[in-house]
Design an enzyme around this catalytic site. Sequence first.
Site, PDB file in Angstrom:
ATOM      1  N   HIS A  73      -7.626  -4.954 -11.147  1.00 42.98           N
ATOM      2  CA  HIS A  73      -7.138  -5.896 -10.019  1.00 42.98           C
ATOM      3  C   HIS A  73      -8.388  -6.569  -9.549  1.00 42.98           C
ATOM      4  O   HIS A  73      -9.125  -5.892  -8.971  1.00 42.98           O
ATOM      5  CB  HIS A  73      -6.353  -5.131  -9.042  1.00 42.98           C
ATOM      6  CG  HIS A  73      -4.903  -4.696  -9.389  1.00 42.98           C
ATOM      7  ND1 HIS A  73      -4.250  -4.026  -8.536  1.00 42.98           N
ATOM      8  CD2 HIS A  73      -4.262  -4.931 -10.481  1.00 42.98           C
ATOM      9  CE1 HIS A  73      -3.190  -3.578  -9.364  1.00 42.98           C
ATOM     10  NE2 HIS A  73      -3.077  -4.292 -10.370  1.00 42.98           N
ATOM     11  N   ASP A  91      -1.200  -9.337 -15.171  1.00 43.92           N
ATOM     12  CA  ASP A  91      -2.352 -10.263 -14.966  1.00 43.92           C
ATOM     13  C   ASP A  91      -1.497 -11.552 -13.813  1.00 43.92           C
ATOM     14  O   ASP A  91      -2.266 -12.458 -13.923  1.00 43.92           O
ATOM     15  CB  ASP A  91      -2.935 -10.811 -16.191  1.00 43.92           C
ATOM     16  CG  ASP A  91      -3.333  -9.914 -17.208  1.00 43.92           C
ATOM     17  OD1 ASP A  91      -3.986  -9.183 -16.707  1.00 43.92           O
ATOM     18  OD2 ASP A  91      -2.823  -9.877 -18.332  1.00 43.92           O
TER      19      ASP A  91
END
Length: 431
Positions: free
Chosen positions: A42, A14
């Site tokens: 993503h 992340d």
Amino acid sequence: MSKNVVVIGTQWGDEGKGKIVDWLAESVQGVVRFQGGHNAGHTLWINGKKTILRLIPSGIMHPGVTCFIGNGVVLSPEALLKEIEELEAAGLDVRSRLQISEICPLILPYHIAVDQAREARKGEGKIGTTGRGIGPAYEDKIARRALRVQDLFNPALFDEKLAELLDYHNFVLTQYLGAPAVSAAQVRDQAMALAPAIAPMVKDVSSNLYAMQQAGQRLLFEGAQGALLDVDHGTYPFVTSSNCLAGAASAGAGVGPQSLDYVLGITKAYTTRVGSGPFPTELVDEIGTRLATIGKEFGSVTGRPRRCGWFDGAALKRSVRLNGITGLCITKLDVLDGLESIQLGVGYRVNGEFRDVLPYGAHAVAQAEAVLEELPGWSESTVGITEYAKLPAAARRYLERVAEVCGVPIDLVSTGPDRNETIVLRHPLKG
């Protein structure tokens, strides 16, 4: 000048890799996913519009770029086609520009059943998987029993291997996990129904990547998750099921290691973690809540809230060494705007001794007490700044200290979610 770049997350995932891969994709001809599955998302913001990619490389947003799913990825045919349809509905040409390795292991319904039943059985001791079958699919690969993409086009072989697989998995499901068995007919019918849509995209990815390199074309290798989730070098057992390091790009795409010219480590200006596992610099106070709120720290695929904490330079040092990182990209610097002071992890106290690098294994990390260094914060906004000299002096000092602690230069700074909100100190592909 680098020809091929590997983009790696240096923390627990992340970190903002998607935006940076999308930004770099303007300068390459091919983008390659080489590990993981559809368990990590993503997130890209293009001209204010949000796009979440799970399996398909972030280069798909650029019309002239060919995208590859390498053999190191575990592939859910259902998830892949759903993602393709979503992108096509947004007007993108996907199928003519996407190539899938014929030797990718498949994720099928019994993998998901096993994954979810295991987590349910463990209760509070669960790893915190996404429940999408990633781990069980990798287990089949390592046990040399996996069904692979190429098997979709050989029905007799598919049936033979499926029967053996379900003998094993249904025994585990019914006799150990107390869950229902999975129907072989349903698995087969679903897979065979999806196969024709996938067939035109199935290629010898390794050979095609070799041909592109021989033609002088540039490649970008897009990592998923983060180095601290690596199955070998992460906080085991609270890790993912694949190797998330830069070196995995070679095996997971089918290219020689000499093809990897530059490794870009993506690093948040603070630290986050999803799910279970030790986290030495975690903040369980109002500052942690502030970071999560301003940083919008919720998983792009699962929606799960992320745990937040101060930047951990000693953990980053481990990632730098493991990946051979050439340069760093610091993301979400703007989330720290407005804090009077900021703390930065420089090491740990372990049994009374100072350690300047993250220990191995979850038990050892859980015993480590973070050693923090306090730096002044800044009141000015850094959002959207594109020149380093225009950052507040305290923000520049913070970035300089990050580079000092980990021993690697900062080449990029992200000051917002859009691809244009980027400070370039040294371009990974242009020098």
